[in-house]
Design an enzyme around this catalytic site. Sequence first.
Site, PDB file in Angstrom:
ATOM      1  N   SER A 208      56.496  27.422  41.875  1.00  0.00           N
ATOM      2  CA  SER A 208      56.496  26.484  42.996  1.00  0.00           C
ATOM      3  C   SER A 208      56.478  25.042  42.481  1.00  0.00           C
ATOM      4  O   SER A 208      57.335  24.657  41.695  1.00  0.00           O
ATOM      5  CB  SER A 208      55.312  26.797  43.915  1.00  0.00           C
ATOM      6  OG  SER A 208      55.408  26.154  45.146  1.00  0.00           O
ATOM      7  N   ASP A 435      62.952  32.559  50.187  1.00  0.00           N
ATOM      8  CA  ASP A 435      61.686  31.894  49.858  1.00  0.00           C
ATOM      9  C   ASP A 435      61.402  30.831  50.919  1.00  0.00           C
ATOM     10  O   ASP A 435      62.238  29.966  51.164  1.00  0.00           O
ATOM     11  CB  ASP A 435      61.783  31.248  48.480  1.00  0.00           C
ATOM     12  CG  ASP A 435      60.456  30.744  47.951  1.00  0.00           C
ATOM     13  OD1 ASP A 435      59.711  30.100  48.721  1.00  0.00           O
ATOM     14  OD2 ASP A 435      60.169  30.983  46.770  1.00  0.00           O
ATOM     15  N   HIS A 463      57.464  34.044  48.446  1.00  0.00           N
ATOM     16  CA  HIS A 463      57.459  32.846  47.619  1.00  0.00           C
ATOM     17  C   HIS A 463      57.328  33.220  46.155  1.00  0.00           C
ATOM     18  O   HIS A 463      56.329  33.832  45.753  1.00  0.00           O
ATOM     19  CB  HIS A 463      56.296  31.951  48.052  1.00  0.00           C
ATOM     20  CG  HIS A 463      56.244  30.626  47.371  1.00  0.00           C
ATOM     21  ND1 HIS A 463      57.368  29.893  47.062  1.00  0.00           N
ATOM     22  CD2 HIS A 463      55.189  29.889  46.932  1.00  0.00           C
ATOM     23  CE1 HIS A 463      57.006  28.765  46.473  1.00  0.00           C
ATOM     24  NE2 HIS A 463      55.694  28.752  46.376  1.00  0.00           N
TER      25      HIS A 463
END
Length: 494
Positions: A208, A435, A463
């Site tokens: 991320s 995502d 994710h």
Amino acid sequence: MLLSGCSGSVLPVGAERSGTPAAAPAADLESYYGQRLSWRECGVPRFECATLKAPLDYAKPDGQSIKLAVARVKATGPGKRIGSLLVNPGGPGGSAVDYLQGYAGIGYPAPVRARYDIVAIDPRGVARSEPVECLDNKQMDAYTQTDQTPDDQTEIAKLRAQYERFAAGCQQRSAAVLPHVSTVETARDMDILRSVLGDEKLSYVGASYGTFLGATYAELFPNRVGRLVLDGAMDPSISARELNRDQTAGFETAFQSFATDCVQRSDCPLGTASAADAAKNLKAFFTKIDAQPVATGETRKLTESLATTGVIAAMYDEAAWPQLRDALRQANNGNGAGLLALADSYYERDPDGSYANLMYANAAVNCLDAPPAFASPSDVSAAVDDFETASPVFGEGFAWASLNCAYWPAHATGTPHPIEAKGAAPILVVGTTRDPATPYKWAKALAGQLSSGKLLTYDGDGHTAYGRGSDCVDTAVNTYLLEGTPPPPNKRCQ
């Protein structure tokens, strides 16, 4: 954002030199690159902890220093140790030490743990590393309940006041560190740690926001890049407004996937007609509790803002979809406890009412890394339609949430731009097609910008992709980490 957790005891380890500096630092940073880490037990079996020093302000390396929390678990063998593998779970604001102790150090594939010391450093401003603080717990409760879909000028004024109060609280409690928690500074801290650990090059898995941190490191130190995995990639070239709008669209994509699954079930709390009807029903549910919040069994009621956060939290992992269905069903029957629990997990609010510093650090880093998405409420009002085009369900709330940096006391030091990292070894970028938080197009963009970027695609939900159940993804990443061989071009996993 990506969240994490932790706990546990280890045999005491005396002061030791982790390694010798692998690259000559600038003369004014030699004392930092030449420091020794004193490893000690840190309450979790097999894990060791230490404190790294770095300059608070890299422009003034002889000035005040900052203390950063580091943890590691040594390579288990068999096989020759490759070196250190630094990990970061994202956020910004997620604790890398918690992520290491709660997952990476015990849950990464055994062949990787066998040959790497898995290492984490809480970024400056985060968790154990001079954490940014902004509000007390009651103030944070009020902040999380503030209406983020204001219906009139009075509600707009209340939302603006909350953003101003949040920013002022950060300035009051964290004035010294607030201008120095940028991603560039954290990347420079990582290079000090790399050298102190004795590694010539940095090997790293970032998820991320951790992909932006890793890409920033590669831009600053391309010749020190070892094996970098950037999973759930961010696009460093887009503005804060574009980023927020893209993320709005990402959550819409994830919700459509959830809704398509839900309506096929006879007990779907959003109906069984179609995904489009499910979206309309969720929007109607949000509107209903905006007017009349739902009881939760405690003093806090489930407001529209908390309910929306609860739904968003479940979009990060399709394994949470059953929990979301149950929570929505309960809320429809007048009990908001389930959605409130999801929202609390997103905000890292403990049952005793205390908050981790996740949201404080998140704002502090984001507001330094790029100029604000919007300068005023009128700017947001003009952009709401655009955000609602991206997501009829979440668009308005995401637009207003993007106003927070407009009142930040520390001016942005970063500017969005493509990152090429010319001269770096091959860098593996992983993207998931549905995502919610880091849309797939960001992974394609970053892999295209990096001069040595290699894209690995996971056709799935949730994710990030590594360690989430795809043998195809895990095998490709493990091969890269252990052998240095990236997957072939256009590699796609189901």
